[in-house]
Motif scaffolding. Structure first.
Motif, PDB file in Angstrom:
ATOM      1  N   ARG A 239      30.328 -35.572  53.194  1.00 36.69           N
ATOM      2  CA  ARG A 239      30.172 -35.077  51.833  1.00 36.69           C
ATOM      3  C   ARG A 239      31.271 -34.088  51.479  1.00 36.69           C
ATOM      4  NH1 ARG A 239      24.277 -33.028  50.504  1.00 36.69           N
ATOM      5  NH2 ARG A 239      25.379 -32.763  48.491  1.00 36.69           N
ATOM      6  N   VAL A 240      31.595 -33.197  52.428  1.00 33.06           N
ATOM      7  CA  VAL A 240      32.658 -32.220  52.183  1.00 33.06           C
ATOM      8  C   VAL A 240      33.985 -32.927  51.965  1.00 33.06           C
ATOM      9  CG1 VAL A 240      34.009 -30.364  53.232  1.00 33.06           C
ATOM     10  CG2 VAL A 240      31.504 -30.365  53.403  1.00 33.06           C
ATOM     11  N   THR A 241      34.226 -33.939  52.778  1.00 32.02           N
ATOM     12  CA  THR A 241      35.478 -34.689  52.654  1.00 32.02           C
ATOM     13  C   THR A 241      35.542 -35.379  51.300  1.00 32.02           C
ATOM     14  OG1 THR A 241      35.569 -35.081  55.048  1.00 32.02           O
ATOM     15  CG2 THR A 241      36.880 -36.556  53.639  1.00 32.02           C
ATOM     16  N   ASN A 242      34.437 -35.958  50.877  1.00 34.30           N
ATOM     17  CA  ASN A 242      34.421 -36.640  49.597  1.00 34.30           C
ATOM     18  C   ASN A 242      34.599 -35.677  48.445  1.00 34.30           C
ATOM     19  OD1 ASN A 242      34.034 -39.094  50.842  1.00 34.30           O
ATOM     20  ND2 ASN A 242      31.776 -39.001  50.687  1.00 34.30           N
ATOM     21  N   LEU A 243      33.994 -34.472  48.571  1.00 36.00           N
ATOM     22  CA  LEU A 243      34.154 -33.500  47.510  1.00 36.00           C
ATOM     23  C   LEU A 243      35.571 -32.977  47.418  1.00 36.00           C
ATOM     24  CD1 LEU A 243      30.872 -31.391  47.952  1.00 36.00           C
ATOM     25  CD2 LEU A 243      31.419 -32.973  46.091  1.00 36.00           C
TER      26      LEU A 243
END
Length: 245
Positions: A239-243
Protein backbone atom coordinates in the motif's frame (compact mmCIF):
# COMPACT_ATOMS: atom_id res chain seq x y z
CA UNK A 1 39.31 -103.59 94.90
CA UNK A 2 38.49 -102.22 98.36
CA UNK A 3 40.57 -103.30 101.38
CA UNK A 4 37.84 -105.37 103.08
CA UNK A 5 37.03 -107.23 99.89
CA UNK A 6 40.71 -107.89 99.22
CA UNK A 7 41.32 -109.32 102.61
CA UNK A 8 38.21 -111.51 102.38
CA UNK A 9 39.28 -112.87 99.03
CA UNK A 10 42.83 -113.43 100.27
CA UNK A 11 41.69 -115.06 103.51
CA UNK A 12 43.10 -112.20 105.57
CA UNK A 13 40.35 -112.40 108.24
CA UNK A 14 40.47 -115.43 110.53
CA UNK A 15 37.32 -117.48 111.09
CA UNK A 16 35.62 -116.40 114.26
CA UNK A 17 32.60 -118.64 114.61
CA UNK A 18 29.50 -119.32 112.66
CA UNK A 19 28.12 -115.78 112.96
CA UNK A 20 31.34 -114.30 111.75
CA UNK A 21 31.45 -116.78 108.87
CA UNK A 22 27.91 -115.89 107.97
CA UNK A 23 28.70 -112.19 108.04
CA UNK A 24 31.75 -112.73 105.88
CA UNK A 25 29.73 -114.75 103.38
CA UNK A 26 27.21 -111.92 103.23
CA UNK A 27 29.98 -109.40 102.56
CA UNK A 28 31.43 -111.68 99.88
CA UNK A 29 28.05 -112.03 98.20
CA UNK A 30 27.52 -108.27 98.32
CA UNK A 31 30.90 -107.61 96.69
CA UNK A 32 30.14 -110.23 93.99
CA UNK A 33 26.80 -108.61 93.16
CA UNK A 34 28.47 -105.20 93.00
CA UNK A 35 30.99 -106.53 90.47
CA UNK A 36 28.15 -107.97 88.38
CA UNK A 37 26.43 -104.61 88.39
CA UNK A 38 29.64 -102.83 87.39
CA UNK A 39 30.18 -105.29 84.52
CA UNK A 40 26.87 -105.74 82.65
CA UNK A 41 26.10 -109.14 81.23
CA UNK A 42 25.27 -109.70 77.56
CA UNK A 43 21.56 -109.56 78.38
CA UNK A 44 21.94 -106.30 80.27
CA UNK A 45 24.08 -104.81 77.49
CA UNK A 46 21.55 -105.83 74.85
CA UNK A 47 18.77 -104.24 76.86
CA UNK A 48 20.74 -101.02 77.22
CA UNK A 49 21.48 -100.92 73.46
CA UNK A 50 17.80 -101.43 72.71
CA UNK A 51 16.88 -98.60 75.05
CA UNK A 52 19.44 -96.28 73.43
CA UNK A 53 18.19 -97.22 69.94
CA UNK A 54 14.60 -96.55 70.97
CA UNK A 55 15.63 -93.20 72.43
CA UNK A 56 17.46 -92.30 69.19
CA UNK A 57 14.41 -93.20 67.12
CA UNK A 58 12.28 -91.01 69.35
CA UNK A 59 14.77 -88.13 69.13
CA UNK A 60 14.94 -88.49 65.33
CA UNK A 61 11.13 -88.44 65.06
CA UNK A 62 10.96 -85.36 67.31
CA UNK A 63 13.65 -83.48 65.35
CA UNK A 64 12.08 -84.43 61.99
CA UNK A 65 8.68 -83.23 63.16
CA UNK A 66 10.19 -79.95 64.39
CA UNK A 67 12.03 -79.38 61.10
CA UNK A 68 8.87 -80.13 59.12
CA UNK A 69 6.83 -77.73 61.26
CA UNK A 70 9.37 -74.89 61.06
CA UNK A 71 10.62 -75.29 57.47
CA UNK A 72 9.31 -74.49 53.99
CA UNK A 73 9.02 -77.03 51.21
CA UNK A 74 10.74 -76.28 47.91
CA UNK A 75 7.41 -75.29 46.37
CA UNK A 76 6.73 -72.95 49.31
CA UNK A 77 10.21 -71.43 49.00
CA UNK A 78 9.68 -70.81 45.27
CA UNK A 79 6.33 -69.20 46.08
CA UNK A 80 7.88 -66.98 48.75
CA UNK A 81 10.66 -65.90 46.39
CA UNK A 82 8.09 -65.04 43.71
CA UNK A 83 5.78 -63.24 46.16
CA UNK A 84 7.32 -62.81 49.64
CA UNK A 85 4.49 -60.70 51.05
CA UNK A 86 5.05 -58.64 54.23
CA UNK A 87 8.52 -59.13 55.69
CA UNK A 88 8.99 -58.30 59.37
CA UNK A 89 9.85 -55.67 60.40
CA UNK A 90 8.47 -54.55 57.00
CA UNK A 91 11.70 -52.78 56.03
CA UNK A 92 14.23 -54.57 53.83
CA UNK A 93 17.67 -53.06 53.27
CA UNK A 94 20.00 -54.12 50.48
CA UNK A 95 23.61 -52.94 50.34
CA UNK A 96 24.08 -53.90 46.71
CA UNK A 97 22.18 -53.78 43.41
CA UNK A 98 18.76 -55.41 43.26
CA UNK A 99 17.81 -56.93 39.91
CA UNK A 100 14.30 -58.05 38.99
CA UNK A 101 13.70 -60.11 35.88
CA UNK A 102 10.05 -59.06 35.76
CA UNK A 103 8.07 -55.99 36.79
CA UNK A 104 9.00 -54.51 40.17
CA UNK A 105 5.85 -53.26 41.91
CA UNK A 106 5.83 -50.87 44.87
CA UNK A 107 2.28 -50.21 46.08
CA UNK A 108 3.29 -47.34 48.37
CA UNK A 109 5.47 -45.58 45.80
CA UNK A 110 9.16 -45.47 44.98
CA UNK A 111 11.86 -43.03 46.03
CA UNK A 112 15.55 -42.49 45.30
CA UNK A 113 17.51 -40.74 48.02
CA UNK A 114 20.35 -39.95 45.60
CA UNK A 115 18.30 -38.61 42.69
CA UNK A 116 18.82 -34.94 43.67
CA UNK A 117 22.58 -35.48 43.83
CA UNK A 118 22.99 -37.40 40.58
CA UNK A 119 23.82 -35.19 37.58
CA UNK A 120 22.82 -36.62 34.20
CA UNK A 121 24.76 -34.82 31.51
CA UNK A 122 24.09 -37.09 28.55
CA UNK A 123 21.76 -39.78 27.19
CA UNK A 124 18.98 -38.93 29.66
CA UNK A 125 15.26 -39.07 28.89
CA UNK A 126 12.08 -37.87 30.55
CA UNK A 127 10.30 -40.60 32.50
CA UNK A 128 6.51 -40.89 32.58
CA UNK A 129 3.98 -43.15 34.30
CA UNK A 130 1.00 -44.68 32.53
CA UNK A 131 -2.43 -45.29 34.09
CA UNK A 132 -1.21 -48.54 35.66
CA UNK A 133 1.76 -46.83 37.29
CA UNK A 134 4.32 -48.41 35.00
CA UNK A 135 7.32 -46.18 34.29
CA UNK A 136 8.77 -45.52 30.85
CA UNK A 137 9.77 -42.85 28.38
CA UNK A 138 8.20 -41.55 25.17
CA UNK A 139 10.58 -41.54 22.18
CA UNK A 140 10.30 -38.92 19.43
CA UNK A 141 12.30 -40.54 16.66
CA UNK A 142 10.77 -40.94 13.21
CA UNK A 143 11.72 -44.60 13.55
CA UNK A 144 8.80 -45.11 15.94
CA UNK A 145 6.31 -42.66 14.43
CA UNK A 146 4.01 -42.53 11.44
CA UNK A 147 3.38 -38.93 10.36
CA UNK A 148 -0.24 -38.32 9.33
CA UNK A 149 -0.22 -34.53 8.72
CA UNK A 150 0.72 -31.12 10.10
CA UNK A 151 -0.91 -29.88 13.30
CA UNK A 152 -2.50 -26.45 13.22
CA UNK A 153 -3.84 -24.56 16.19
CA UNK A 154 -6.22 -21.63 16.29
CA UNK A 155 -4.33 -18.63 17.62
CA UNK A 156 -7.50 -17.23 19.19
CA UNK A 157 -7.97 -20.43 21.19
CA UNK A 158 -4.49 -20.04 22.62
CA UNK A 159 -5.31 -16.53 23.70
CA UNK A 160 -8.25 -17.94 25.69
CA UNK A 161 -5.95 -20.03 27.87
CA UNK A 162 -4.44 -17.96 30.66
CA UNK A 163 -1.68 -19.16 32.99
CA UNK A 164 -2.78 -19.12 36.62
CA UNK A 165 -1.21 -18.79 40.05
CA UNK A 166 -2.31 -21.69 42.27
CA UNK A 167 -1.26 -24.01 45.09
CA UNK A 168 -2.10 -27.66 45.63
CA UNK A 169 -4.80 -28.43 48.20
CA UNK A 170 -2.60 -30.86 50.13
CA UNK A 171 0.30 -28.38 50.27
CA UNK A 172 0.32 -27.11 53.87
CA UNK A 173 2.80 -24.37 52.93
CA UNK A 174 0.50 -23.16 50.11
CA UNK A 175 3.53 -22.56 47.90
CA UNK A 176 2.49 -20.43 44.88
CA UNK A 177 2.94 -22.15 41.54
CA UNK A 178 2.27 -21.17 37.92
CA UNK A 179 0.55 -23.35 35.37
CA UNK A 180 -2.63 -24.21 33.52
CA UNK A 181 -5.89 -25.79 34.68
CA UNK A 182 -6.71 -29.08 32.99
CA UNK A 183 -10.45 -28.37 32.71
CA UNK A 184 -9.80 -25.01 31.03
CA UNK A 185 -7.27 -26.41 28.59
CA UNK A 186 -9.66 -29.27 27.79
CA UNK A 187 -12.24 -26.74 26.53
CA UNK A 188 -10.01 -25.77 23.59
CA UNK A 189 -7.33 -28.47 23.35
CA UNK A 190 -8.52 -31.85 24.70
CA UNK A 191 -5.60 -33.46 22.84
CA UNK A 192 -3.24 -31.95 25.43
CA UNK A 193 -5.18 -33.23 28.46
CA UNK A 194 -4.78 -36.42 30.47
CA UNK A 195 -8.17 -37.95 31.25
CA UNK A 196 -8.36 -40.19 34.28
CA UNK A 197 -10.86 -41.65 36.73
CA UNK A 198 -11.72 -39.59 39.80
CA UNK A 199 -12.75 -41.30 43.03
CA UNK A 200 -16.47 -41.01 43.65
CA UNK A 201 -17.28 -39.97 40.10
CA UNK A 202 -18.39 -42.00 37.09
CA UNK A 203 -16.31 -41.89 33.91
CA UNK A 204 -13.05 -40.07 33.21
CA UNK A 205 -12.30 -36.40 33.74
CA UNK A 206 -9.47 -33.94 32.97
CA UNK A 207 -6.80 -34.84 35.51
CA UNK A 208 -3.52 -33.57 34.06
CA UNK A 209 -1.85 -31.84 31.14
CA UNK A 210 0.73 -33.05 28.66
CA UNK A 211 2.89 -29.95 28.75
CA UNK A 212 5.28 -31.49 26.22
CA UNK A 213 2.37 -31.64 23.74
CA UNK A 214 1.49 -28.03 24.43
CA UNK A 215 4.96 -27.00 23.24
CA UNK A 216 4.13 -28.36 19.78
CA UNK A 217 0.78 -26.56 19.87
CA UNK A 218 2.44 -23.30 20.88
CA UNK A 219 4.92 -23.68 18.04
CA UNK A 220 2.00 -24.02 15.63
CA UNK A 221 0.36 -20.89 17.07
CA UNK A 222 3.66 -19.00 16.87
CA UNK A 223 4.12 -20.01 13.24
CA UNK A 224 0.57 -18.88 12.48
CA UNK A 225 1.20 -15.53 14.18
CA UNK A 226 4.46 -14.99 12.29
CA UNK A 227 2.83 -15.93 8.99
CA UNK A 228 -0.10 -13.58 9.55
CA UNK A 229 2.25 -10.78 10.69
CA UNK A 230 4.43 -11.16 7.63
CA UNK A 231 1.39 -11.12 5.36
CA UNK A 232 0.09 -7.99 7.11
CA UNK A 233 3.49 -6.27 6.82
CA UNK A 234 3.72 -7.22 3.15
CA UNK A 235 0.25 -5.75 2.54
CA UNK A 236 1.22 -2.51 4.28
CA UNK A 237 4.44 -2.23 2.26
CA UNK A 238 2.46 -2.76 -0.93
CA UNK A 239 0.00 0.00 0.00
CA UNK A 240 2.83 2.40 0.86
CA UNK A 241 4.51 1.63 -2.44
CA UNK A 242 1.30 2.23 -4.34
CA UNK A 243 0.67 5.49 -2.53
CA UNK A 244 4.16 6.74 -3.33
CA UNK A 245 3.93 5.78 -6.96
Amino acid sequence: MCTIEGRLMAGGFPAGGSEVQKLLRNFTDIFRRLRELETPTGTQTGSLVAQVQAALVNINATVTAAITALSYTRAEIDSKVASPGPIAPTTVTASDTITAGGVLTADAGMSSLDVRNRLLSSSYVSVYADSSGRLGYVPSSLNVKTVTGAYTANLEDWLEIEPQFFYYNDDETQTPRVGFIAEWVNTHFPEFVVHDEVEGRVGTFPAGIHYEFMIAGMQSAFQQYVSESRAHIQALETRVTNLGG
